[in-house]
Enzyme design. Structure first.
Site, short mmCIF file in Angstrom:
data_model
loop_
_atom_site.label_atom_id
_atom_site.label_comp_id
_atom_site.label_asym_id
_atom_site.label_seq_id
_atom_site.Cartn_x
_atom_site.Cartn_y
_atom_site.Cartn_z
N PHE A 150 36.17 8.11 -8.79
CA PHE A 150 36.56 9.03 -9.86
C PHE A 150 37.04 8.31 -11.11
O PHE A 150 37.04 8.87 -12.20
CB PHE A 150 37.66 9.99 -9.37
CG PHE A 150 39.05 9.39 -9.39
CD1 PHE A 150 39.82 9.42 -10.56
CD2 PHE A 150 39.59 8.78 -8.27
CE1 PHE A 150 41.09 8.86 -10.60
CE2 PHE A 150 40.85 8.21 -8.30
CZ PHE A 150 41.60 8.25 -9.47
N LYS A 174 25.39 9.26 -6.65
CA LYS A 174 26.31 10.22 -6.03
C LYS A 174 27.68 9.92 -6.64
O LYS A 174 28.42 9.07 -6.17
CB LYS A 174 26.33 10.03 -4.50
CG LYS A 174 26.70 11.26 -3.68
CD LYS A 174 28.06 11.85 -4.02
CE LYS A 174 29.22 11.08 -3.45
NZ LYS A 174 30.54 11.54 -3.96
N GLU A 177 33.17 13.55 -6.66
CA GLU A 177 33.24 15.02 -6.80
C GLU A 177 34.44 15.43 -7.65
O GLU A 177 34.58 16.59 -8.03
CB GLU A 177 33.27 15.69 -5.42
CG GLU A 177 34.46 15.35 -4.53
CD GLU A 177 34.28 14.05 -3.73
OE1 GLU A 177 33.75 13.05 -4.28
OE2 GLU A 177 34.70 14.01 -2.56
N ARG A 178 35.33 14.46 -7.96
CA ARG A 178 36.49 14.80 -8.80
C ARG A 178 36.17 14.68 -10.29
O ARG A 178 36.93 15.19 -11.11
CB ARG A 178 37.67 13.90 -8.43
CG ARG A 178 38.30 14.34 -7.11
CD ARG A 178 39.47 13.48 -6.73
NE ARG A 178 39.07 12.30 -6.03
CZ ARG A 178 39.90 11.32 -5.65
NH1 ARG A 178 41.18 11.41 -5.94
NH2 ARG A 178 39.46 10.29 -4.99
N SER A 227 37.56 3.20 -2.52
CA SER A 227 38.66 2.60 -1.76
C SER A 227 38.10 1.72 -0.63
O SER A 227 36.97 1.90 -0.18
CB SER A 227 39.55 3.70 -1.21
OG SER A 227 38.76 4.61 -0.48
N CYS A 282 41.05 -0.18 -10.98
CA CYS A 282 41.01 -1.19 -9.92
C CYS A 282 41.45 -2.54 -10.46
O CYS A 282 41.73 -3.45 -9.69
CB CYS A 282 39.61 -1.30 -9.34
SG CYS A 282 38.45 -2.00 -10.51
N GLU A 384 47.68 -0.25 -1.85
CA GLU A 384 47.32 0.13 -3.22
C GLU A 384 47.94 1.50 -3.52
O GLU A 384 47.73 2.45 -2.77
CB GLU A 384 45.79 0.21 -3.35
CG GLU A 384 45.33 0.55 -4.75
CD GLU A 384 43.81 0.67 -4.86
OE1 GLU A 384 43.19 1.31 -3.98
OE2 GLU A 384 43.25 0.13 -5.82
#
Ligand code: NAD
Length: 499
Positions: A150, A174, A177-178, A227, A282, A384
């Site tokens: 995201f 893909k 979805e957020r 993640s 990240c 994290e």
């Protein structure tokens, strides 16, 4: 009215077969702005069929023509920069200026991909033996896929799709979805730039779509960013199905502050890299390591007031330093980590947990948090957090400071601030982390170098963008040819050598 976001297949938006959906929020207000379709295996399959049908024609289009599509696409990104950034900021939560940076960093990889005629050139050796010429060529893999997180809705899809497409592949994206809107807009811009339908398909979804991609026999390679737990899962399942896979995971990036560092520079760096994008990067700095007696005290005098005065605001505000977090669930998780740090015994010097923004009470906001006296055994150090939370871990000397990031399970980025060239050079050579900054807090390499972390931050053997992307999205064929064909060496029963 809530917008409906579907898929982008064969050059146009299409509703899929699946009726499952997920809410898409605008974090600055907390409202549900859209519902995104969650693909099932049949939806993924229809994207694969479209990609499979289109790919041979695209691979046969000469590289210079493919590059021209990419050049036009870059122009369109620049044309629509404000519109894309506005949607990106609203859906993700980052500020407008930061959203433009997200798009720009993706655009730069598309610019790199414009050099594809040069990048795809193979090697050639004339006269490798009597009448023998040896050469190699790079060919596309076919249909490939990318699964993205995201936190960079434009940059990471472009890091993957632009080189893959320029190499002659068809690409199935893909996205998260957020934050699905900008990837859909990018696909439409590719079509406007002249990309044939089917070469870039976007399938929205969750684990169901990811698993369908990983199990589809016609998808040759998968690039993932997200993640570490999911990265490892995708790596294992994709590889078990015989695919080429590269997966990039989470991070815990340290910034070492040596006693001789310029502390004003270091403070600016910590503020920007620790709290920019609300820490949802990240390459965010989440651990500050002041080294030697007195350095922590000197640093904190400068740092604390800066954290206290961070401007948290709506993503569309032009003077906010940071916006909200992506969802309420993520906000709760980050706040939970701050509670945990307090219970683990760390000293919470600045507490932003209860921050509320007037007029935006339902938004997912949090103020900057700063911990001191964090130790390596604490979970807030090991895990994290992915929020606006910076931990200070004090190191007694350089060796201890070098050990901290080197021994951490993540190894994405690291930085050292010092005025001493010997120390900087030694650190760059010895630290066990993939990307290093020297007086640079977020050392994201430019498009023509490669990006990738070590240890649990990266699974696979090639990095993202730069020359590694060309290697990842192509296979090498090597040809040994003999002309004139009539040179006779007689039957050879042992392996030919150059002896
Ligand atoms: P995430 O792992 O939750 O999601 C990433 C992708 O995996 C999404 O497309 C999601 O739909 C999919 N997914 C989620 N759960 C899944 C499951 N159980 N099975 C299969 N697929 C699943 O990551 P996120 O929260 O979107 O992104 C933040 C994470 O990404 C952070 O850990 C951050 O450090 C990392 N990240 C890494 C890099 C890098 O280059 N190393 C870059 C950006 C972000």
């Amino acid at each position: 009215m809530t917008e409906a976001i579907h898929h982008f297949i064969d050059g146009k938006p299409v509703s899929g077969r699946s009726t499952r959906t997920s809410d898409v929020y605008w974090p600055m207000t907390g409202e549900v702005a859209a519902k995104v379709a969650l693909a099932d295996a049949a939806d993924v399959r229809s994207a694969v069929e479209s990609a499979k049908a289109a790919q041979p024609g695209w691979a046969a289009t000469n590289p210079q023509r493919r590059a021209r599509v990419m050049m036009k696409f870059v122009d369109l990104l620049n044309r629509d920069m404000d519109k894309l950034a506005d949607r990106l900021a609203r859906e993700h939560g980052k500020t407008l200026a930061d959203a433009k940076g997200d798009i720009q960093r993706g655009l730069e990889v598309a610019e790199f991909a414009c050099g594809i005629p040069h990048l795809l050139k193979g090697d050639y050796t004339e006269g490798a033996g009597p009448g023998i010429d040896l050469y190699s060529m790079r060919q596309p893999l076919g249909v490939v896929a990318g699964i993205t997180p995201f936190n960079f809705p434009a940059m990471i899809p472009l890091w993957k799709a632009a080189p893959a497409i320029a190499c002659g592949n068809a690409f199935i994206l893909k996205p998260s979805e957020r934050a699905p809107s900008v990837p859909m807009m990018l696909a439409a811009l590719m079509i406007e730039a002249g990309l044939p339908p089917g070469i870039l398909n976007v399938v929205n979804g969750d684990k169901v779509a990811v698993d369908a991609i990983l199990d589809d026999p016609d998808i040759m390679a998968v690039g993932f960013v997200g993640s570490s737990t999911i990265a490892q899962y995708v790596y294992a399942r994709g590889a078990a199905n015989g695919k080429r896979v590269q997966c990039f995971g989470g991070a815990k990036n340290h910034m070492i502050i040596m006693p001789d560092a310029d502390l004003d520079l270091a403070t600016d760096a910590l503020i920007g890299a620790g709290y920019g994008s609300a820490g949802e990067r990240c390459m965010a700095i989440s651990v500050a390591v002041p080294v030697g007696p007195g350095t922590a005290e000197r640093l904190l005098v400068k740092l604390v007031p800066r954290v206290e005065s961070l401007k948290v605001g709506p993503s569309t505000s032009l003077d906010a330093d940071l916006g909200p977090l992506v969802t309420k669930a993520h906000l709760d998780k980050v706040r939970g980590y701050v509670d945990l740090g307090v219970s683990e015994g760390a000293n919470l010097v600045v507490d932003g947990r209860d921050f509320k923004l007037q007029g935006y009470e339902n938004g997912f906001y949090m103020g900057g948090c700063l911990f001191d006296h964090v130790t390596p055994d604490m979970r807030i150090y090991k895990e994290e957090i992915f929020g606006p939370v910076l931990s200070v871990v004090r190191a007694k000397d350089y060796d201890e400071a070098l050990r901290l990031p080197s021994e951490h399970e993540y190894g994405n980025g690291v930085a050292i601030f010092t005025r001493d060239g010997d120390t900087a050079r030694d650190f760059a050579a010895r630290v066990n982390v993939g990307m290093v900054g020297i007086n640079v807090p977020i050392p994201v390499p430019l498009a023509y170098y490669t990006f990738g972390g070590w240890k649990r931050s990266g699974f696979g053997d090639l990095n993202q963008h730069g020359p590694d992307a060309i290697r990842f999205y192509t296979k090498t064929k090597t040809i040994t040819s003999r002309w004139p064909s009539g040179i006779r060496a007689g039957a050879e029963f042992s392996i030919p050598t150059m002896k």
